[in-house]
Motif scaffolding. Structure first.
Motif, short mmCIF file in Angstrom:
data_model
loop_
_atom_site.label_atom_id
_atom_site.label_comp_id
_atom_site.label_asym_id
_atom_site.label_seq_id
_atom_site.Cartn_x
_atom_site.Cartn_y
_atom_site.Cartn_z
N MET A 1 0.84 -1.18 0.00
CA MET A 1 0.00 0.00 0.00
C MET A 1 0.88 1.24 0.00
O MET A 1 1.89 1.31 0.68
CB MET A 1 -0.92 -0.01 1.22
N ARG A 2 0.47 2.23 -0.74
CA ARG A 2 1.22 3.46 -0.84
C ARG A 2 1.16 4.25 0.45
O ARG A 2 0.11 4.42 1.03
CB ARG A 2 0.64 4.29 -1.98
N ARG A 3 2.30 4.71 0.90
CA ARG A 3 2.37 5.53 2.10
C ARG A 3 1.70 6.87 1.83
O ARG A 3 1.93 7.48 0.80
CB ARG A 3 3.83 5.72 2.49
N ARG A 4 0.90 7.37 2.74
CA ARG A 4 0.13 8.58 2.52
C ARG A 4 0.83 9.85 2.98
O ARG A 4 0.37 10.92 2.66
CB ARG A 4 -1.24 8.47 3.20
N GLU A 5 1.88 9.75 3.78
CA GLU A 5 2.58 10.95 4.19
C GLU A 5 4.07 10.73 4.02
O GLU A 5 4.54 9.69 4.40
CB GLU A 5 2.25 11.30 5.64
N PRO A 6 4.83 11.58 3.46
CA PRO A 6 4.40 12.86 2.92
C PRO A 6 3.57 12.69 1.65
O PRO A 6 3.67 11.68 0.95
CB PRO A 6 5.71 13.58 2.61
N LEU A 7 2.78 13.69 1.39
CA LEU A 7 1.89 13.65 0.24
C LEU A 7 2.56 14.21 -1.01
O LEU A 7 3.51 14.99 -0.93
CB LEU A 7 0.63 14.48 0.53
N ARG A 8 2.05 13.82 -2.14
CA ARG A 8 2.45 14.37 -3.43
C ARG A 8 1.35 15.35 -3.84
O ARG A 8 0.23 14.93 -4.11
CB ARG A 8 2.62 13.26 -4.44
N VAL A 9 1.68 16.64 -3.84
CA VAL A 9 0.70 17.69 -4.09
C VAL A 9 1.00 18.36 -5.43
O VAL A 9 2.13 18.78 -5.67
CB VAL A 9 0.72 18.76 -2.97
N PHE A 10 -0.01 18.44 -6.28
CA PHE A 10 0.10 19.21 -7.53
C PHE A 10 -0.54 20.56 -7.26
O PHE A 10 -1.69 20.63 -6.81
CB PHE A 10 -0.61 18.49 -8.67
N ASP A 29 6.13 21.06 5.31
CA ASP A 29 5.42 19.95 5.94
C ASP A 29 5.93 18.60 5.46
O ASP A 29 5.42 17.57 5.87
CB ASP A 29 3.91 20.05 5.67
N GLY A 30 6.89 18.62 4.56
CA GLY A 30 7.48 17.38 4.07
C GLY A 30 6.86 16.84 2.79
O GLY A 30 7.27 15.80 2.30
N HIS A 31 5.88 17.56 2.24
CA HIS A 31 5.22 17.09 1.03
C HIS A 31 6.06 17.37 -0.21
O HIS A 31 6.84 18.33 -0.25
CB HIS A 31 3.85 17.77 0.86
#
Length: 141
Positions: A1-10, A29-31
């Protein structure tokens, strides 16, 4: 399962200074933040992702200004929803009238922010938007 944090934000925002400010706050925030200067550029990039990109290269959250050259944020959101792309979408707007908010909600926006807004509020919403495990569409126009 893909880790949700940090997030990839467009992040799509035509105002360079606003884009830099938002990108900086989200990166603190690490994203991972991928920046776009127009809705058209964002939609074109999402189209390339839909043609064979790995799950890790897809966005967890999309943040977009509404009024930009070419495609507006609402145009991008409507196009994504038409093809089943369900990535949480946060719309920002300097022209946040009731009709814009209603259109954004009807199209499935996760949140709508009227400019100026508190960047910390956006950071919280991005984090919350990225937590659910939603279905992501397989194609983009």
């Amino acid at each position: 399962m893909r880790r949700r944090e940090p997030l990839r934000v467009f992040l799509a925002e035509d105002d360079l200074e606003v884009r830099r400010l938002l990108a900086h706050a989200l990166r603190k925030d690490g994203h991972t933040v991928i920046e776009f200067e127009s809705g058209t550029q964002l939609l074109e990039f999402l189209g390339t992702l839909s043609r064979g990109a790995s799950e890790e290269s897809r966005p967890d959250v999309i943040v977009s200004d509404n009024r930009m050259p070419g495609k507006s944020g609402l145009d991008v959101l409507a196009s994504l929803r038409e093809v089943g792309w369900r990535t949480p979408f946060v719309l920002t707007t300097a022209f946040g009238d009731a009709a814009t908010h209603a259109r954004a909600r009807a199209a499935g926006a996760f949140a709508v922010f009227d400019k100026p807004f508190d960047v910390d509020d956006l950071r919280t919403v991005v984090l919350n938007a990225g937590r659910p495990t939603g279905a992501v569409g397989s194609k983009v126009p």
